[in-house]
Enzyme design. Structure first.
Site, mmCIF file in Angstrom:
data_model
loop_
_atom_site.group_PDB
_atom_site.id
_atom_site.type_symbol
_atom_site.label_atom_id
_atom_site.label_comp_id
_atom_site.label_asym_id
_atom_site.label_seq_id
_atom_site.Cartn_x
_atom_site.Cartn_y
_atom_site.Cartn_z
ATOM 1 N N HIS A 142 1.024 -1.135 -0.034
ATOM 2 C CA HIS A 142 -0.155 0.114 0.156
ATOM 3 C C HIS A 142 0.877 1.297 0.012
ATOM 4 O O HIS A 142 2.032 1.132 0.649
ATOM 5 C CB HIS A 142 -0.855 -0.078 1.563
ATOM 6 C CG HIS A 142 -1.913 0.911 1.344
ATOM 7 N ND1 HIS A 142 -1.769 2.278 1.669
ATOM 8 C CD2 HIS A 142 -3.048 0.601 1.081
ATOM 9 C CE1 HIS A 142 -2.705 2.838 1.560
ATOM 10 N NE2 HIS A 142 -3.720 2.200 1.368
ATOM 11 N N ASP A 171 2.493 -5.054 7.859
ATOM 12 C CA ASP A 171 1.507 -4.261 7.800
ATOM 13 C C ASP A 171 0.342 -5.248 7.736
ATOM 14 O O ASP A 171 0.049 -5.906 7.043
ATOM 15 C CB ASP A 171 1.671 -3.647 6.291
ATOM 16 C CG ASP A 171 0.158 -2.796 6.093
ATOM 17 O OD1 ASP A 171 -0.887 -3.177 6.677
ATOM 18 O OD2 ASP A 171 0.149 -2.187 4.766
ATOM 19 N N GLN A 231 -5.079 -5.505 6.495
ATOM 20 C CA GLN A 231 -5.824 -6.419 5.898
ATOM 21 C C GLN A 231 -5.977 -7.795 6.760
ATOM 22 O O GLN A 231 -6.865 -8.514 6.303
ATOM 23 C CB GLN A 231 -5.762 -6.605 4.466
ATOM 24 C CG GLN A 231 -5.758 -5.370 3.622
ATOM 25 C CD GLN A 231 -7.114 -4.506 3.599
ATOM 26 O OE1 GLN A 231 -8.234 -5.391 3.682
ATOM 27 N NE2 GLN A 231 -7.426 -3.451 3.369
ATOM 28 N N LYS A 281 -10.688 -0.922 10.361
ATOM 29 C CA LYS A 281 -10.714 -2.187 9.266
ATOM 30 C C LYS A 281 -11.173 -3.534 10.416
ATOM 31 O O LYS A 281 -11.417 -4.448 9.693
ATOM 32 C CB LYS A 281 -9.517 -2.553 8.711
ATOM 33 C CG LYS A 281 -9.126 -1.336 7.585
ATOM 34 C CD LYS A 281 -8.289 -1.921 6.446
ATOM 35 C CE LYS A 281 -7.662 -0.941 5.642
ATOM 36 N NZ LYS A 281 -8.357 0.216 4.959
ATOM 37 N N CYS A 293 -4.761 2.808 -3.532
ATOM 38 C CA CYS A 293 -3.561 2.935 -2.935
ATOM 39 C C CYS A 293 -2.387 2.033 -3.288
ATOM 40 O O CYS A 293 -1.394 2.110 -2.538
ATOM 41 C CB CYS A 293 -3.646 3.336 -1.493
ATOM 42 S SG CYS A 293 -4.961 4.734 -1.176
#
Lengths: 412, 151
Positions: free
Chosen positions: A129, A206, A209, A232, A370
């Site tokens: 991202h 990261d 998600q 999220k 993104c």
């Protein structure tokens, strides 16, 4: 409701917990398939925010009065919840930030600036991202370091052979996405972390998600840093978490200066607070952190095993149906995928598809998500992305696919 | 569905499928690049000027049906116009897609461009329709063939 076999999840009951799922858009029932962008909030999260502002609002770590004690206790109890959610060793390893983007920026500005110098290399992947690209680029520019990229194949999977070759004595940190937001790929991060560690290189994950879809165990993964966002995982916007191994966090300089991050201040010398407070300058986003705690409780009450099983079925169902739609090209066909379906259509541009679906009450994201380098890799300007959460149904999957017929109707 | 039909009128779909003036120019006097980073729509407008008149116009690039049809119809409309006339038409077009004109008569005066009136019902798409016009505006204001990026 479609009869396709489903899991132990009581979807009907779950949907009742999310008031927004019962609203109408353009006169049609909302079908919210934009969960990789942000998720909807259960009533328990909304109630927690209301309760906080109605009966608990106060500043934390500062007052001797009743409300301050209540607010501090509620806020700090979320640290323990997050510690358990990630299976971290200690609450000290949990830092509250604005979200994944700020978590990465914290590592870049604190760990990165202290440890990365001219000629050093930072390794990221081709499916990052922008928030895991740009902060590193800024650091590279400042330090004259180099950003190296792990390439991907046509299915959207990382090339592990290339990854191994890119791990060199110059590599100072690896920063990797767990699950790609635009492709859905679940990366083999445990193996990749192990490879980096063999070379003595720390790894930032990261997890934006990943956190809503699977059980994260930072000790098992052995990652050095892990970032995720509250919004999220069905929690409020504006907050999130950076996990870091305590010995690393202790060695790092503060990210921002201000109140709450100090032990004592004189004009001659300031003594910083211990971790995690050293990294939480100023009055934090107290209400939303407490709301995030309610979201974690909710997620855990549903259970990741059931969530994963249901989302897997939704993805399989959608993938099967969409492949029968002529002119559709899936972007992201990795063997291991989260419930993200990115695609382009021969007849129409993603933006036009997004508009047509919107009029059917279907919310999807269109654009580059993104991840412009991913779009460049696949030589497309944008994709349509449907991303499913555990509250989505097989009926919605079918209505979404049949709405693609409307696109064809208009554009043929 | 009616609003969608209003948006994706036959004339728009036709310009999307067979965009006019999507070509390169031999002689370029003014040029600008327009880019919408949110959706990836990307157009370059090149102009061949004779004194103050747009003698020829070429569009290169790609994007959604709305931006492409808008670029195509714009290129037809401004060819042969003076800089001032083209700028005035831009103002009228802007009023059209932001619903500042609603009189049938005014829309009719815009000719083929009036087909984009439906965009006003889709706020997220106004930028798509306006991008080629902003790019033209940049090109007209540019010195020689300097490349200006809009957005």
């Amino acid at each position: 409701m479609n009869t396709k076999s489903t899991t132990t999840l009581n979807i009907e009951k779950i949907r009742k917990d999310f008031p927004i799922l019962h609203t109408k858009v353009h006169g049609k029932p909302l079908m919210y398939l934009d969960n990789a962008n942000t998720t909807q909030k259960p009533q328990s999260v909304i109630d927690t925010l209301k309760k906080y502002y109605t009966t608990q609002n106060s500043n934390i770590h500062r007052g001797t009065h009743y409300l301050s004690e209540v607010a501090t206790k509620e806020y700090e109890s979320v640290r323990e919840k997050v510690k358990n959610f990630l299976n971290a060793k200690s609450e000290k390893e949990i830092i509250f930030v604005r979200g994944t983007t700020e978590a990465i920026n914290l590592v870049v500005n604190s760990y990165g600036r202290k440890n990365i110098f001219e000629g050093d290399e930072i390794l990221i992947s081709a499916m990052e991202h922008h928030s895991n690209i740009v902060p590193w680029q800024i650091l590279c520019e400042e330090k004259k370091a180099k950003l190296k990229i792990i390439p991907i194949n046509d299915n959207g999977e990382l090339l592990l052979d290339e990854y191994e070759k890119l791990l060199t004595p110059k590599t100072k940190i690896v920063s990797l996405v767990y699950i790609s937001n635009s492709l859905g790929t679940i990366n083999p991060i445990k193996q990749m972390i192990e490879l980096a560690h063999r070379n003595g290189i720390p790894v930032l994950i990261d997890g934006a998600q990943a956190a809503p879809h699977l059980k994260v165990d930072v000790q098992k993964l052995d990652c050095d840093f892990f970032a995720f966002s509250s919004h999220k995982i069905f929690g409020p916007t504006g907050t999130g978490v950076l996990y870091g191994k305590s010995h690393l966090l202790e060695s790092m300089p503060p990210y921002q200066g201000g109140g709450d991050m100090i032990k004592s201040v004189t004009f001659e010398k300031t003594i910083y607070n211990d971790i995690p407070y050293k990294f939480e300058a100023g009055t934090p986003n107290i209400a939303d952190v407490i709301g995030m705690g309610a979201a974690i409780d909710y997620l855990q009450s549903v259970g990741f095993e059931a969530i994963q099983e249901h989302e897997k079925q939704l993805l399989e169902h959608a993938t099967e149906l969409i492949q029968s739609v002529e002119g559709v090209r899936l972007i992201g066909t990795a063997k291991k995928k989260a419930s993200v379906l990115s695609f382009v259509m021969k007849e129409a541009h993603p933006h036009d598809i997004g508009t047509i679906l919107d009029r059917e009450g279907i919310a999807v994201r269109t654009g580059h998500h993104c991840t412009q380098p991913v779009m460049q890799r696949f030589k497309i300007p944008a994709t349509v992305r449907a991303s499913f959460a555990f509250y989505n149904t097989h009926d919605e999957v079918e209505k979404f696919i049949s709405a693609l017929g409307k696109v064809k109707e208009i554009f043929s | 569905m009616d609003e969608l039909r209003e948006l994706y009128q036959q004339v728009i779909l036709d310009h999307n499928k067979n965009p006019r003036n999507f070509k390169t120019l031999q002689h370029v006097d003014k040029k600008a690049e327009g880019y919408n980073p949110l959706c990836g729509d990307h157009y370059t407008i090149s102009l061949s000027m004779k004194n103050d008149i747009i003698e020829d116009i070429a569009v290169e690039g790609s994007g959604c049906a709305i931006s492409k049809a808008s670029a195509s119809m714009m290129s037809n409309a401004v060819k042969g116009m003076t800089k001032k006339e083209a700028e005035e038409l831009f103002e009228k077009f802007r009023s059209l897609v932001t619903r500042n004109i609603s009189l049938e008569e005014d829309i009719e005066n815009l000719g083929c461009l009036g087909a984009l009136a439906g965009v006003a019902e889709f706020p997220a798409r106004i930028k798509c329709a306006s991008l080629p016009w902003h790019t033209l505006h940049s090109a007209l204001s540019s010195q020689n063939s300097e490349v200006v990026s809009t957005e």
